[in-house]
Design a protein around this motif. Structure first.
Motif, mmCIF file in Angstrom:
data_model
loop_
_atom_site.group_PDB
_atom_site.id
_atom_site.type_symbol
_atom_site.label_atom_id
_atom_site.label_comp_id
_atom_site.label_asym_id
_atom_site.label_seq_id
_atom_site.Cartn_x
_atom_site.Cartn_y
_atom_site.Cartn_z
ATOM 1 N N THR A 27 3.657 16.454 4.647
ATOM 2 C CA THR A 27 4.674 15.180 4.403
ATOM 3 C C THR A 27 4.277 13.890 4.639
ATOM 4 N N ASP A 28 4.861 13.101 4.855
ATOM 5 C CA ASP A 28 4.617 11.701 5.237
ATOM 6 C C ASP A 28 4.436 11.694 6.713
ATOM 7 N N ARG A 29 4.975 12.696 7.603
ATOM 8 C CA ARG A 29 4.411 12.700 8.946
ATOM 9 C C ARG A 29 2.868 12.624 9.254
ATOM 10 N N ALA A 30 2.260 13.557 8.234
ATOM 11 C CA ALA A 30 0.856 13.588 8.427
ATOM 12 C C ALA A 30 0.079 12.227 8.320
ATOM 13 N N THR A 31 0.670 11.443 7.350
ATOM 14 C CA THR A 31 0.059 10.197 6.974
ATOM 15 C C THR A 31 0.596 9.093 8.076
ATOM 16 N N GLY A 32 1.441 9.356 8.914
ATOM 17 C CA GLY A 32 1.986 8.473 10.036
ATOM 18 C C GLY A 32 0.934 7.619 10.697
ATOM 19 N N GLY A 45 -7.199 11.668 7.970
ATOM 20 C CA GLY A 45 -6.287 10.521 8.438
ATOM 21 C C GLY A 45 -6.269 10.028 9.803
ATOM 22 N N TYR A 46 -7.258 10.501 10.682
ATOM 23 C CA TYR A 46 -7.323 10.329 12.155
ATOM 24 C C TYR A 46 -8.522 10.032 12.300
ATOM 25 N N ASN A 47 -9.717 10.073 11.549
ATOM 26 C CA ASN A 47 -11.064 9.746 11.915
ATOM 27 C C ASN A 47 -11.345 8.243 11.812
ATOM 28 N N ALA A 48 -11.945 7.807 12.805
ATOM 29 C CA ALA A 48 -12.045 6.524 13.090
ATOM 30 C C ALA A 48 -12.755 5.648 11.829
ATOM 31 N N THR A 49 -13.800 6.463 11.486
ATOM 32 C CA THR A 49 -14.638 5.829 10.368
ATOM 33 C C THR A 49 -14.007 5.693 9.191
ATOM 34 N N VAL A 50 -13.342 6.801 8.745
ATOM 35 C CA VAL A 50 -12.281 6.888 7.726
ATOM 36 C C VAL A 50 -11.423 5.673 7.559
ATOM 37 N N LEU A 51 -10.808 5.380 8.768
ATOM 38 C CA LEU A 51 -9.653 4.354 8.681
ATOM 39 C C LEU A 51 -10.428 2.935 8.450
ATOM 40 N N TRP A 52 -11.655 2.927 9.205
ATOM 41 C CA TRP A 52 -12.396 1.805 9.070
ATOM 42 C C TRP A 52 -12.890 1.496 7.712
ATOM 43 N N VAL A 53 -13.022 2.448 6.808
ATOM 44 C CA VAL A 53 -13.440 2.232 5.313
ATOM 45 C C VAL A 53 -12.026 1.973 4.741
ATOM 46 N N VAL A 54 -11.176 2.627 4.836
ATOM 47 C CA VAL A 54 -9.783 2.245 4.168
ATOM 48 C C VAL A 54 -9.492 0.604 4.417
ATOM 49 N N ALA A 55 -9.444 0.394 5.593
ATOM 50 C CA ALA A 55 -9.139 -0.872 6.120
ATOM 51 C C ALA A 55 -10.201 -2.050 5.404
ATOM 52 N N ASP A 56 -11.297 -1.774 5.491
ATOM 53 C CA ASP A 56 -12.436 -2.541 4.611
ATOM 54 C C ASP A 56 -12.138 -2.475 3.134
ATOM 55 N N VAL A 84 0.820 -1.129 0.214
ATOM 56 C CA VAL A 84 0.022 -0.100 -0.124
ATOM 57 C C VAL A 84 0.929 1.296 -0.026
ATOM 58 N N LEU A 85 0.739 2.090 -0.791
ATOM 59 C CA LEU A 85 1.347 3.458 -0.951
ATOM 60 C C LEU A 85 0.515 4.453 -0.614
ATOM 61 N N VAL A 86 0.800 5.465 0.539
ATOM 62 C CA VAL A 86 0.130 6.431 0.986
ATOM 63 C C VAL A 86 0.757 7.887 0.610
#
Length: 265
Positions: free
Chosen positions: A68-73, A229-240, A59-61
Motif C-alpha cells: 500500500t502507500d504505507r510501504a512507499t511512505g 524504497g529504503y536503500n540510500a543509493t536507490v533514493l539518491w538515484v531517484v532524486a538525481d 511526482v506519483l509513486v
C-alpha cells in the motif's frame, strides 16, 4: 481464482530457470537484507541531505504487489523534503491490474497532469503500471523511474511472488489483459530509468532492464527487492533523475563520494 501459466514449452529449461526465478538463496535472505537496507536508510540520512533539490513538479509513486502507500511512505517523505509535490496512489493494497486499479491510476494521472507533466516512480509491479500509464498518456508524463520492476518479463507472475499472487488472487477483480512482450513494442515514449539489483531475490533482474538509448538507461544498485524504497543509493538515484531539467536528459553518474556504493552494471 486465476491459475498461473506454466513455463512456455519452447523455452530452454536452463534458460527458463534463470529467466523465471532468482536464486533460492537470494529469495530466502530477502527479509534479512531488507532489514539491512532499512538500517542503511536510517544511517545514511546525513548523506542523503546532499541529494539534488527538486523543482516542485508533481511526482506519483506507485507501490508493488501486495503493498500500500504505507510501504512507499519513507520514499515519498524523502522526495517531499527535496521540494517535490509527491502523491501516493491512494488505491489501497495493490492486488494487481484490477479494473478499479487501472481506472483509478488513469484518473489520478489525468487529474495531476492538469498542473503539469508528472514524473512516475514505481516499485516492482508499480513500475510496470507506471510504464503502461506513460505509454497510454505520454503527453502527461515527464519521466518514469522503475525500482526492480519486471516489465520485460513475458508474464510478471513468473517470479518468486507466486505465493503472494495466489493469496491476493482470492480478492482479484479481473482487469485488462497483460500488455504485449516488451521486445515487440515501439520505443518507450518518455525518458526512463530502470533501477535494478543483481541480488534481487523476488524478480529476475534481467526482466527489469532494457536496451539503453538516448533517454533510457539502467542503473545497477546493491539492494534487496523488499528494500528498494529504503536503500540510500536507490533514493539518491531517484532524486538525481527527478532533478533533471526537461529536455536536458543525461545518463546517471554516481557522485564521487558514493561511487563505490554502486556495483558495475
Amino acid at each position: 481464482m486465476p491459475t498461473l501459466p506454466d513455463i512456455p514449452p519452447d523455452l530452454d529449461p536452463v534458460t527458463a530457470v534463470e529467466a523465471v526465478q532468482p536464486g533460492l538463496l537470494w529469495y530466502l535472505t530477502e527479509p534479512t537484507r531488507a532489514a539491512v537496507d532499512i538500517g542503511q536508510f536510517a544511517a545514511g540520512r546525513a548523506l542523503l541531505r546532499g541529494a539534488p533539490s527538486g523543482d516542485g513538479h508533481t511526482v506519483l509513486v506507485l507501490p508493488g504487489l501486495g503493498a500500500t502507500d504505507r510501504a512507499t511512505g519513507p520514499l515519498r517523505r524523502f522526495l517531499t523534503g527535496l521540494g517535490y509535490e509527491v502523491h501516493g496512489w491512494g488505491l489501497g493494497r495493490n492486488i494487481g491490474p484490477s479494473v478499479t486499479a487501472v481506472n483509478g491510476m488513469r484518473d489520478l494521472l489525468r487529474e495531476l497532469a492538469g498542473r503539469g507533466k508528472v514524473s512516475l516512480v514505481g516499485w516492482s509491479l508499480g513500475g510496470v503500471f507506471a510504464r503502461e500509464l506513460a505509454r497510454q498518456r505520454p503527453g502527461s508524463v515527464r519521466q518514469v523511474i522503475t525500482l526492480g520492476s519486471p516489465y520485460a518479463l513475458a508474464d510478471p507472475r513468473h517470479t518468486r511472488v507466486n505465493p503472494v499472487y495466489r493469496l491476493l488472487s482470492r480478492f482479484y477483480e479481473p482487469g485488462a489483459p497483460p500488455p504485449p512482450p516488451e521486445h515487440t513494442r515501439p520505443a518507450f515514449p518518455v525518458p526512463a530509468t530502470a533501477v535494478y539489483s543483481r541480488s534481487d531475490g523476488i524478480v529476475p533482474w534481467r526482466s527489469c532492464v532494457s536496451p539503453t538509448g538516448k533517454r533510457h538507461e539502467n542503473v545497477a544498485v546493491a539492494s534487496s527487492h523488499l528494500g528498494y524504497g529504503y536503500n540510500a543509493t536507490v533514493l539518491w538515484v531517484v532524486a538525481d533523475r527527478l532533478a533533471q531539467r526537461p529536455g536536458r536528459w543525461r545518463p546517471f553518474t554516481p557522485p564521487p563520494g558514493m561511487a563505490r556504493m554502486f556495483p558495475a552494471a
